[in-house]
Design an enzyme around this catalytic site. Structure first.
Site, PDB file in Angstrom:
ATOM      1  N   SER A 119     -13.398 -15.208   9.691  1.00  0.00           N
ATOM      2  CA  SER A 119     -13.500 -16.675   9.643  1.00  0.00           C
ATOM      3  C   SER A 119     -12.123 -17.312   9.442  1.00  0.00           C
ATOM      4  O   SER A 119     -11.837 -18.369  10.009  1.00  0.00           O
ATOM      5  CB  SER A 119     -14.491 -17.125   8.573  1.00  0.00           C
ATOM      6  OG  SER A 119     -14.020 -16.815   7.278  1.00  0.00           O
ATOM      7  N   ASN A 120     -11.244 -16.678   8.659  1.00  0.00           N
ATOM      8  CA  ASN A 120      -9.886 -17.218   8.514  1.00  0.00           C
ATOM      9  C   ASN A 120      -9.076 -16.993   9.786  1.00  0.00           C
ATOM     10  O   ASN A 120      -8.258 -17.837  10.157  1.00  0.00           O
ATOM     11  CB  ASN A 120      -9.180 -16.599   7.299  1.00  0.00           C
ATOM     12  CG  ASN A 120      -9.565 -17.309   6.018  1.00  0.00           C
ATOM     13  OD1 ASN A 120      -9.388 -18.509   5.871  1.00  0.00           O
ATOM     14  ND2 ASN A 120     -10.128 -16.557   5.084  1.00  0.00           N
ATOM     15  N   LYS A 163      -1.690   7.023   4.559  1.00  0.00           N
ATOM     16  CA  LYS A 163      -1.346   5.621   4.833  1.00  0.00           C
ATOM     17  C   LYS A 163      -0.044   5.521   5.643  1.00  0.00           C
ATOM     18  O   LYS A 163       0.056   4.735   6.572  1.00  0.00           O
ATOM     19  CB  LYS A 163      -1.211   4.841   3.524  1.00  0.00           C
ATOM     20  CG  LYS A 163      -0.902   3.356   3.730  1.00  0.00           C
ATOM     21  CD  LYS A 163      -0.550   2.648   2.436  1.00  0.00           C
ATOM     22  CE  LYS A 163      -1.736   2.432   1.546  1.00  0.00           C
ATOM     23  NZ  LYS A 163      -2.544   1.259   1.927  1.00  0.00           N
ATOM     24  N   MET A 180      -8.710  -5.523   4.064  1.00  0.00           N
ATOM     25  CA  MET A 180      -9.144  -4.926   2.798  1.00  0.00           C
ATOM     26  C   MET A 180      -8.364  -3.664   2.424  1.00  0.00           C
ATOM     27  O   MET A 180      -8.892  -2.770   1.772  1.00  0.00           O
ATOM     28  CB  MET A 180     -10.648  -4.629   2.855  1.00  0.00           C
ATOM     29  CG  MET A 180     -11.510  -5.854   3.114  1.00  0.00           C
ATOM     30  SD  MET A 180     -11.180  -7.244   2.002  1.00  0.00           S
ATOM     31  CE  MET A 180     -11.901  -6.609   0.494  1.00  0.00           C
ATOM     32  N   LEU A 227      -4.372  -2.247   0.942  1.00  0.00           N
ATOM     33  CA  LEU A 227      -3.035  -2.564   0.456  1.00  0.00           C
ATOM     34  C   LEU A 227      -2.020  -2.224   1.528  1.00  0.00           C
ATOM     35  O   LEU A 227      -2.127  -1.183   2.185  1.00  0.00           O
ATOM     36  CB  LEU A 227      -2.713  -1.745  -0.802  1.00  0.00           C
ATOM     37  CG  LEU A 227      -3.297  -2.234  -2.123  1.00  0.00           C
ATOM     38  CD1 LEU A 227      -2.946  -1.250  -3.236  1.00  0.00           C
ATOM     39  CD2 LEU A 227      -2.786  -3.610  -2.477  1.00  0.00           C
ATOM     40  N   ILE A 228      -1.048  -3.087   1.714  1.00  0.00           N
ATOM     41  CA  ILE A 228       0.046  -2.815   2.639  1.00  0.00           C
ATOM     42  C   ILE A 228       1.010  -1.838   1.947  1.00  0.00           C
ATOM     43  O   ILE A 228       1.421  -2.064   0.808  1.00  0.00           O
ATOM     44  CB  ILE A 228       0.783  -4.114   3.019  1.00  0.00           C
ATOM     45  CG1 ILE A 228      -0.173  -5.092   3.722  1.00  0.00           C
ATOM     46  CG2 ILE A 228       2.005  -3.819   3.889  1.00  0.00           C
ATOM     47  CD1 ILE A 228      -0.650  -4.687   5.083  1.00  0.00           C
ATOM     48  N   ASN A 277      -0.788 -13.547   2.511  1.00  0.00           N
ATOM     49  CA  ASN A 277      -2.199 -13.230   2.312  1.00  0.00           C
ATOM     50  C   ASN A 277      -2.927 -14.434   1.723  1.00  0.00           C
ATOM     51  O   ASN A 277      -2.322 -15.286   1.077  1.00  0.00           O
ATOM     52  CB  ASN A 277      -2.325 -12.038   1.354  1.00  0.00           C
ATOM     53  CG  ASN A 277      -3.772 -11.573   1.187  1.00  0.00           C
ATOM     54  OD1 ASN A 277      -4.518 -11.491   2.155  1.00  0.00           O
ATOM     55  ND2 ASN A 277      -4.160 -11.270  -0.042  1.00  0.00           N
ATOM     56  N   HIS A 319      -6.372 -15.179  -0.750  1.00  0.00           N
ATOM     57  CA  HIS A 319      -7.267 -14.475  -1.675  1.00  0.00           C
ATOM     58  C   HIS A 319      -8.224 -15.485  -2.314  1.00  0.00           C
ATOM     59  O   HIS A 319      -7.793 -16.569  -2.724  1.00  0.00           O
ATOM     60  CB  HIS A 319      -6.439 -13.765  -2.752  1.00  0.00           C
ATOM     61  CG  HIS A 319      -7.278 -12.957  -3.693  1.00  0.00           C
ATOM     62  ND1 HIS A 319      -7.823 -11.737  -3.341  1.00  0.00           N
ATOM     63  CD2 HIS A 319      -7.685 -13.204  -4.968  1.00  0.00           C
ATOM     64  CE1 HIS A 319      -8.525 -11.271  -4.368  1.00  0.00           C
ATOM     65  NE2 HIS A 319      -8.462 -12.140  -5.361  1.00  0.00           N
TER      66      HIS A 319
END
EC number: 2.1.2.2
Length: 194
Positions: free
Chosen positions: A13-14, A65, A90, A92-93, A107, A109
């Site tokens: 949606s964002n 990762k 969802m 972590l970078i 980001n 939140h």
């Protein structure tokens, strides 16, 4: 015009609100890539419908990762992406992407950070019987929702709120706030890296 990649894991949606702002020329951006870690996510259909290139991956297919972020980074650099916009991503970078894009990862939140970081921020706020929560736009660092805050807006919590009713009100704020803050940031000659 800034070349961006949007990272999302779910409904999008964002993502949609940013795409609308781009289409109306309110945001002077070119969305060059959608990065998604969930093959069933509805955001993929949204991106396909707009003809936006997609890199969708399954993290379990990589050793770690670092391995999948190296592949993401290749895609970002190939597309000439300047900024990373997280919109319901969802994960972590990690350091691989952080090193390359430090100060250029943003980001959104669904809480007034530092309150209720991480997953299920709306549920956390309700469980804590908080009187308000809200929306935070912030730069991304190595922590869980710990980067410098760019903007915040509060949302009142009512006694009869459910997760669904509160989420709807939070999303109304998100869909207005995120594109407007990105517009402000990208209008500046140099984005303040916090």
């Amino acid at each position: 015009m800034k070349k961006i990649a949007i990272f999302a894991s779910g409904n999008g949606s964002n993502f949609h609100s940013i795409m609308e702002a781009e289409a109306k020329k309110e945001l002077k951006i070119k969305t060059s890539l959608l990065v998604c870690d969930h093959h069933e996510a509805y955001v993929l259909q949204r991106a396909q419908g707009l003809g936006i290139p997609i890199f969708c991956f399954n993290p379990r297919e990589y050793e770690d990762k670092k391995a999948y972020e190296e592949v993401i980074l290749e895609h970002l650099l190939a597309e000439g992406v300047e900024y990373l916009i997280l919109a319901g991503y969802m994960r972590l970078i990690g350091q691989t992407i952080l090193r390359e894009y430090e100060g250029r990862i943003i980001n959104i939140h669904p809480s007034l950070l530092p309150a209720f970081p991480g997953k299920d921020a709306i549920g956390q706020a309700l469980d804590a019987k908080a009187k308000e929560t809200g929306v935070t736009v912030h730069y991304v660092d190595e922590g869980m929702d710990t980067g410098p805050v760019i903007a915040q807006e509060s949302v009142r919590i009512y006694e009869n709120d459910t997760e669904e009713s509160l989420k709807k009100r939070i999303q109304i704020v998100e869909h207005r706030l995120y594109p407007s803050i990105l517009k402000e940031l990208f209008q500046q000659e140099h984005v303040n890296i916090g």
